[in-house]
Design a protein around this motif. Structure first.
Motif, PDB file in Angstrom:
ATOM      1  N   GLN A   1       0.825  -1.205   0.000  1.00 27.96           N
ATOM      2  CA  GLN A   1       0.000   0.000   0.000  1.00 27.96           C
ATOM      3  C   GLN A   1       0.857   1.252   0.000  1.00 27.96           C
ATOM      4  N   LYS A   2       1.970   1.232   0.734  1.00 35.26           N
ATOM      5  CA  LYS A   2       2.848   2.404   0.753  1.00 35.26           C
ATOM      6  C   LYS A   2       3.482   2.631  -0.615  1.00 35.26           C
ATOM      7  N   MET A   3       3.884   1.546  -1.277  1.00 34.53           N
ATOM      8  CA  MET A   3       4.464   1.690  -2.610  1.00 34.53           C
ATOM      9  C   MET A   3       3.444   2.269  -3.588  1.00 34.53           C
ATOM     10  N   LEU A   4       2.204   1.825  -3.487  1.00 34.70           N
ATOM     11  CA  LEU A   4       1.170   2.311  -4.396  1.00 34.70           C
ATOM     12  C   LEU A   4       0.840   3.773  -4.140  1.00 34.70           C
ATOM     13  N   ALA A   5       0.887   4.176  -2.866  1.00 33.90           N
ATOM     14  CA  ALA A   5       0.552   5.562  -2.534  1.00 33.90           C
ATOM     15  C   ALA A   5       1.626   6.532  -2.986  1.00 33.90           C
ATOM     16  N   ASP A   6       2.868   6.057  -3.021  1.00 34.03           N
ATOM     17  CA  ASP A   6       3.988   6.965  -3.278  1.00 34.03           C
ATOM     18  C   ASP A   6       4.569   6.845  -4.675  1.00 34.03           C
ATOM     19  N   GLY A   7       4.000   6.024  -5.522  1.00 33.89           N
ATOM     20  CA  GLY A   7       4.569   5.873  -6.852  1.00 33.89           C
ATOM     21  C   GLY A   7       3.553   5.314  -7.836  1.00 33.89           C
TER      22      GLY A   7
ATOM     23  N   ILE B   1       0.868  18.617  -9.232  1.00 31.55           N
ATOM     24  CA  ILE B   1      -0.256  17.706  -8.956  1.00 31.55           C
ATOM     25  C   ILE B   1       0.241  16.482  -8.185  1.00 31.55           C
ATOM     26  N   ALA B   2       1.361  15.924  -8.611  1.00 29.94           N
ATOM     27  CA  ALA B   2       1.907  14.749  -7.912  1.00 29.94           C
ATOM     28  C   ALA B   2       2.221  15.078  -6.456  1.00 29.94           C
TER      29      ALA B   2
ATOM     30  N   VAL C   1       7.642  11.784   1.815  1.00 27.49           N
ATOM     31  CA  VAL C   1       8.917  11.920   1.111  1.00 27.49           C
ATOM     32  C   VAL C   1       8.823  11.145  -0.198  1.00 27.49           C
ATOM     33  N   LEU C   2       9.050  11.845  -1.308  1.00 27.45           N
ATOM     34  CA  LEU C   2       9.000  11.219  -2.629  1.00 27.45           C
ATOM     35  C   LEU C   2      10.351  11.407  -3.301  1.00 27.45           C
ATOM     36  N   ASN C   3      10.953  10.305  -3.764  1.00 32.00           N
ATOM     37  CA  ASN C   3      12.243  10.456  -4.440  1.00 32.00           C
ATOM     38  C   ASN C   3      12.031  10.842  -5.903  1.00 32.00           C
TER      39      ASN C   3
ATOM     40  N   GLN D   1      10.129   8.347  -8.145  1.00 32.22           N
ATOM     41  CA  GLN D   1       8.695   8.316  -7.866  1.00 32.22           C
ATOM     42  C   GLN D   1       8.000   9.522  -8.498  1.00 32.22           C
ATOM     43  N   LEU D   2       8.621  10.691  -8.380  1.00 32.90           N
ATOM     44  CA  LEU D   2       8.007  11.889  -8.957  1.00 32.90           C
ATOM     45  C   LEU D   2       7.940  11.796 -10.479  1.00 32.90           C
TER      46      LEU D   2
END
Length: 240
Positions: free
Chosen positions: A41-47, A171-172, A180-182, A185-186
């Motif tokens: 779920q964390k991977m899906l939320a952040d990427g 938007i992202a 924190v988004l690397n 991911q962005l």
């Protein structure tokens, strides 16, 4: 490898995650891994994820339950992986919303062929989901982001236009505040909206956004740099 399909492997066995990850990377896919549903779920939320390889037997919430929840809120393609090969198990997996089902042990060539087939088959459905309307505006700090005008509206009435790349990146960020988004991911998150308009350099786009958003771009408060991690959009965000 930026632009290659991004596959998320969800399996509690490290050896399987590593083995499948190596095979998919060699084939040109980008790969992330998760050991359980919470990490998934964390991977899906952040990427942005293009396909999930989901093991049936996971610690905590099992693969069938996760598959059902994923399908209720997303069109991301899912291939179930399991040691159970009985027909009834395959039927249950498909009825929960999986796009395909592969029994362990499996060969890497078959897995890759199935991934490519599912990606081809689901491409149109995923594209339609990506084009679903977003909120008319997001509000944070002293700013509103008008998604129709694709511009920033300051609380004193000033309108600040955004380039396509700046808008997609913002938007992202506003959709994931206080995370924190690397840079990868962005790029992933913005790629689904307008790859052509996005500068390859996330750092350059962030610098441009700071000049428009921040009171002092040399001491940013809205888009903070997290050393060794990436960037964090710090304000609370509301939607209208």
């Amino acid at each position: 490898m930026q632009g290659a399909p991004h596959i998320l492997i969800v399996d509690d066995h490290r050896e399987i995650r590593d083995l499948v990850s190596r095979a998919l990377t060699k084939e040109g896919f980008r790969v992330s891994t998760a050991a359980d549903g919470r990490a998934m779920q964390k991977m899906l939320a952040d990427g942005r994820i293009d396909l999930i390889l989901l093991d049936l037997m996971l610690p905590g919430e099992d693969g069938l339950s996760l598959c059902r929840k994923l399908r209720a809120e997303s069109n991301v393609p899912i291939i179930m992986l399991t040691a159970k090969g009985e027909e009834v198990d395959r039927v249950i997996g498909l009825e929960m919303g999986a796009d395909d089902y592969l029994s362990k042990p499996f060969g890497s060539r078959e897995l890759i062929a199935r991934i490519k087939a599912v990606l081809r088959r689901t491409k149109e459905t995923v594209s339609k989901a990506d084009s679903e309307p977003r909120p008319k505006s997001y509000h944070f700090d002293r700013w509103g982001l008008d998604t129709g005008l694709r511009a920033l509206l300051r609380d004193d009435g000033v309108t600040v236009p955004l380039s396509t790349g700046e808008f997609d990146l913002l938007i992202a960020l506003v959709e994931r505040p206080q995370r924190v988004l690397n840079r990868d991911q962005l790029l992933d998150l913005a790629r689904g909206r307008s790859a052509a308009g996005l500068d390859r350099s996330i750092d350059t786009q962030v610098s441009r956004l700071r000049k428009k958003l921040e009171l002092d771009p040399s001491d940013p408060k809205i888009i903070k740099t997290i050393w060794g991690g990436g960037y964090m959009f710090t304000p609370d965000v509301s939607r209208k």
